[in-house]
Design a protein around this motif. Structure first.
Motif, PDB file in Angstrom:
ATOM      1  N   TYR A 154      -7.272 -18.514  16.083  1.00 55.63           N
ATOM      2  CA  TYR A 154      -6.596 -18.982  17.286  1.00 55.63           C
ATOM      3  C   TYR A 154      -6.726 -20.484  17.388  1.00 55.63           C
ATOM      4  N   ARG A 176      -3.757 -16.036   9.881  1.00 55.17           N
ATOM      5  CA  ARG A 176      -3.650 -14.934  10.811  1.00 55.17           C
ATOM      6  C   ARG A 176      -5.058 -14.508  11.243  1.00 55.17           C
ATOM      7  N   ASP A 214      -8.336  -7.996  11.507  1.00 60.83           N
ATOM      8  CA  ASP A 214      -8.082  -9.251  10.807  1.00 60.83           C
ATOM      9  C   ASP A 214      -9.303  -9.787  10.076  1.00 60.83           C
ATOM     10  N   LYS A 235      -0.467 -18.069  12.384  1.00 62.77           N
ATOM     11  CA  LYS A 235       0.247 -17.126  11.515  1.00 62.77           C
ATOM     12  C   LYS A 235      -0.046 -17.396  10.044  1.00 62.77           C
ATOM     13  N   GLY A 236       0.564 -16.594   9.189  1.00 68.74           N
ATOM     14  CA  GLY A 236       0.450 -16.797   7.745  1.00 68.74           C
ATOM     15  C   GLY A 236      -0.978 -16.664   7.255  1.00 68.74           C
TER      16      GLY A 236
END
Ligand SMILES: [Zn+2]
Length: 103
Positions: free
Chosen positions: A49, A46, A72, A42-43
C-alpha cells in the motif's frame, strides 16, 4: 498495532529529515486506519500500500491483516508474515513517487 520499520525506510527518513515530522504524523494516521489511508499498488507490488506524505512523496507499507486475507504474502516481500501479529504494519519504503522502483 505492532510497527516494523525496514532499514530502507529508516535510511530514507534520515536522508529526508526535513519532512521527518510530516512522516511521523502520517505514520500515526496510518496506524489508526491502514485500510482507509492505503492505496493498493498493482503489478509487481500487489499487496503493498502507498500513502502520500505530501505531493509525490510516498510511504510504502504492508498491513499483515490484509496481506493474509488476500493471500498476497505469497507474492509480496512479506516473508515472515506467518510470524507476525495480525495488526502488524511494516513500513517498507519512503520516497518520491517518480522513483522508478515504484513505477
Ligand atoms: Zn504480512
Amino acid at each position: 498495532m505492532n510497527l516494523v520499520f525496514s532499514d530502507d525506510f529508516v535510511a530514507s527518513l534520515k536522508k529526508h529529515s526535513a519532512i521527518k515530522e510530516a512522516v511521523r504524523k502520517k505514520v500515526n494516521m496510518i496506524c489508526e486506519s491502514p485500510v482507509t489511508l492505503g492505496e493498493p499498488l498493482k503489478g509487481n507490488f500487489r499487496g503493498f500500500y502507498s500513502c502520500p506524505v505530501k505531493r509525490n512523496f510516498l510511504i510504502i507499507f504492508l498491513y499483515c491483516a490484509t496481506c493474509r486475507k488476500k493471500g498476497d504474502d505469497a507474492i509480496v516481500l512479506c516473508a515472515d508474515c506467518p510470524d507476525c501479529l495480525d495488526d502488524t504494519i511494516k513500513f517498507i519504503a519512503l520516497g518520491p513517487h517518480d522513483k522508478a522502483y515504484w513505477g
